[in-house]
Design an enzyme around this catalytic site. Sequence first.
Site, PDB file in Angstrom:
ATOM      1  N   ARG A  84      -3.773  -1.339  -3.899  1.00  0.00           N
ATOM      2  CA  ARG A  84      -2.524  -1.044  -3.175  1.00  0.00           C
ATOM      3  C   ARG A  84      -2.198  -2.235  -2.357  1.00  0.00           C
ATOM      4  NH1 ARG A  84      -0.635   4.189  -1.698  1.00  0.00           N
ATOM      5  NH2 ARG A  84      -2.684   4.937  -1.988  1.00  0.00           N
ATOM      6  N   CYS A  89      14.774  18.381 -12.664  1.00  0.00           N
ATOM      7  CA  CYS A  89      15.139  19.988 -12.328  1.00  0.00           C
ATOM      8  C   CYS A  89      14.165  20.682 -11.548  1.00  0.00           C
ATOM      9  CB  CYS A  89      15.236  20.666 -13.655  1.00  0.00           C
ATOM     10  SG  CYS A  89      16.979  20.079 -14.185  1.00  0.00           S
TER      11      CYS A  89
HETATM   12  N1  LLP Z   1     -12.071   1.747  -6.003  1.00  0.00           N
HETATM   13  C1  LLP Z   1     -12.021   2.708  -6.342  1.00  0.00           C
HETATM   14  C2  LLP Z   1     -13.284   3.495  -6.880  1.00  0.00           C
HETATM   15  C3  LLP Z   1     -10.752   3.726  -6.524  1.00  0.00           C
HETATM   16  O1  LLP Z   1     -10.979   5.072  -6.896  1.00  0.00           O
HETATM   17  C4  LLP Z   1      -9.602   3.131  -6.156  1.00  0.00           C
HETATM   18  C5  LLP Z   1      -8.310   3.998  -6.037  1.00  0.00           C
HETATM   19  C6  LLP Z   1      -9.484   1.851  -5.709  1.00  0.00           C
HETATM   20  C7  LLP Z   1     -10.827   1.327  -5.815  1.00  0.00           C
HETATM   21  C8  LLP Z   1      -8.375   1.260  -5.060  1.00  0.00           C
HETATM   22  O2  LLP Z   1      -7.837   1.951  -4.020  1.00  0.00           O
HETATM   23  P1  LLP Z   1      -6.731   1.192  -3.198  1.00  0.00           P
HETATM   24  O3  LLP Z   1      -7.026  -0.173  -2.787  1.00  0.00           O
HETATM   25  O4  LLP Z   1      -5.490   1.054  -4.148  1.00  0.00           O
HETATM   26  O5  LLP Z   1      -6.277   1.904  -2.130  1.00  0.00           O
HETATM   27  N2  LLP Z   1      -2.087   7.384  -6.357  1.00  0.00           N
HETATM   28  C9  LLP Z   1      -2.443   7.428  -5.247  1.00  0.00           C
HETATM   29  C10 LLP Z   1      -3.675   6.413  -4.727  1.00  0.00           C
HETATM   30  C11 LLP Z   1      -4.730   6.947  -5.692  1.00  0.00           C
HETATM   31  C12 LLP Z   1      -6.170   5.930  -5.448  1.00  0.00           C
HETATM   32  C13 LLP Z   1      -7.325   6.082  -6.455  1.00  0.00           C
HETATM   33  N3  LLP Z   1      -8.570   5.182  -6.398  1.00  0.00           N
HETATM   34  C14 LLP Z   1      -1.282   6.987  -4.185  1.00  0.00           C
HETATM   35  O6  LLP Z   1      -0.049   6.565  -4.773  1.00  0.00           O
HETATM   36  O7  LLP Z   1      -1.447   6.838  -2.891  1.00  0.00           O
END
Ligand code: LLP
Length: 428
Positions: A289, A355
Amino acid sequence: MHSFAYKNGSLYCEDVNMADIAAAVGTPVFVYSKKTIADDLADFRNAMAPLNAHVAYAVKACSNKAILNLMAQQGAGFDIVSGGELWRVINAGGDPTLCTYAGVAKTEPEIRYALEQNIYCFNCESENELREINRIAGEMGVKAPVAVRVNPHVDAHTHKYITTGTNENKFGVDITRIEEVYATIAAEMPNLHIKGLQMHIGSQLTEKQPFVDAVVKVMPIVKKFMELYNIEFWSIGGGIGIVYDGCLESGKPEWWEAHPEQITIQSYAESLIPLLKPLGIKILIEPGRRLVGNAAAMLTTCIYEKKGEAKTFKMIDAGMNDIIRPALYEGYHEIWPVKEHQGDDIVADIVGPICESGDFQAQNRRIADVKPGEVLAEMSAGAYGFSMASTYNSRPLAAEVLVDGDKWSIIRRRQTLEQMVADECLPE
Ligand code: LLP
């Protein structure tokens, strides 16, 4: 800092007027800023420079080929969670030997594919998975590089669906059992090479303290494993949060007043470097992110407005199939008119065509009184935006565009109706 700002009454991405993109490509369309992504990656690297640290971009956040190619060109590694993501990385010009492979349910074909491609390491989530990789590696006559994901049982203070590091979650091996599991690998799994240790406590963390707590808690185990197994790396995961509200502010961030604890790349690095540096081990970080979240906006057109008894609704041509975050995680995204308005704010729900009552992008939002035909930009749509999109309600997938200075290119054509049903067939 990102590259979206008003100039002469219109919203720009870098030096491109977003209205021009909407007119040429139609809406909905995701618009990414190349500069924002490159700057954020560079910021990460600079901030972590005192360590032997490597970025493995979490592909799941945004897996468009052009974005992966951009990461590859900048020398990033990749954190993948499926054979499909590995294929995408390779297809986009990424280096499989810089890939770490996480996920709780890797299948045999996926494990074989990853071994054939000589990935950097499997981040394993259970003993049964380790045994399966050991078996497959034995059959293939190779040694599989593995790390185990330790679940440190630290509360990340984030939404319950994206908290991963407590013993209520399906992820990793509990910290109370991790030493026993490494001992079992060493004693019973000759086709595995213990290469590191991994952890990840959740996503969209806005405070640095949970990261510090997890590092402090796991540190003694890393030290032990460096001695016992000569491990080469410690992956401290991803999860660094971004600012979703007030995201258009630039320069000295105005949102700072409202978010005194808001984590930044610098505060994250400054709090962890003194802890990690004395170890002298290679550190992997897996941001998703933070590298792409603020780097894109989704353009959508207002179709109708409706004043109900209790609420005013603005209907747009993008739905929860395009961005599911508000519906699934109560996610908040700023919504800005592409043509700047002066002082005509109203309170409205911004809703899509699907919907379902859960199909909203904003509720009770103070927003410019946009009229049908006007284009809106849903901000901070780069992470878990398009990558979570679907064709629900038979709505073809949106287009994607990459802006580079005053130029822009389509990096995904809008899906056609024929493409949407291409793999469907009638029974024999
Ligand atoms: N490493 C692992 C093992 C992970 O499971 C994840 C994210 C990341 C790194 C990266 O995380 P980030 O830096 O992006 O926070 N769909 C959800 C977020 C799901 C994250 C899943 N794992 C949302 O839209 O908030």
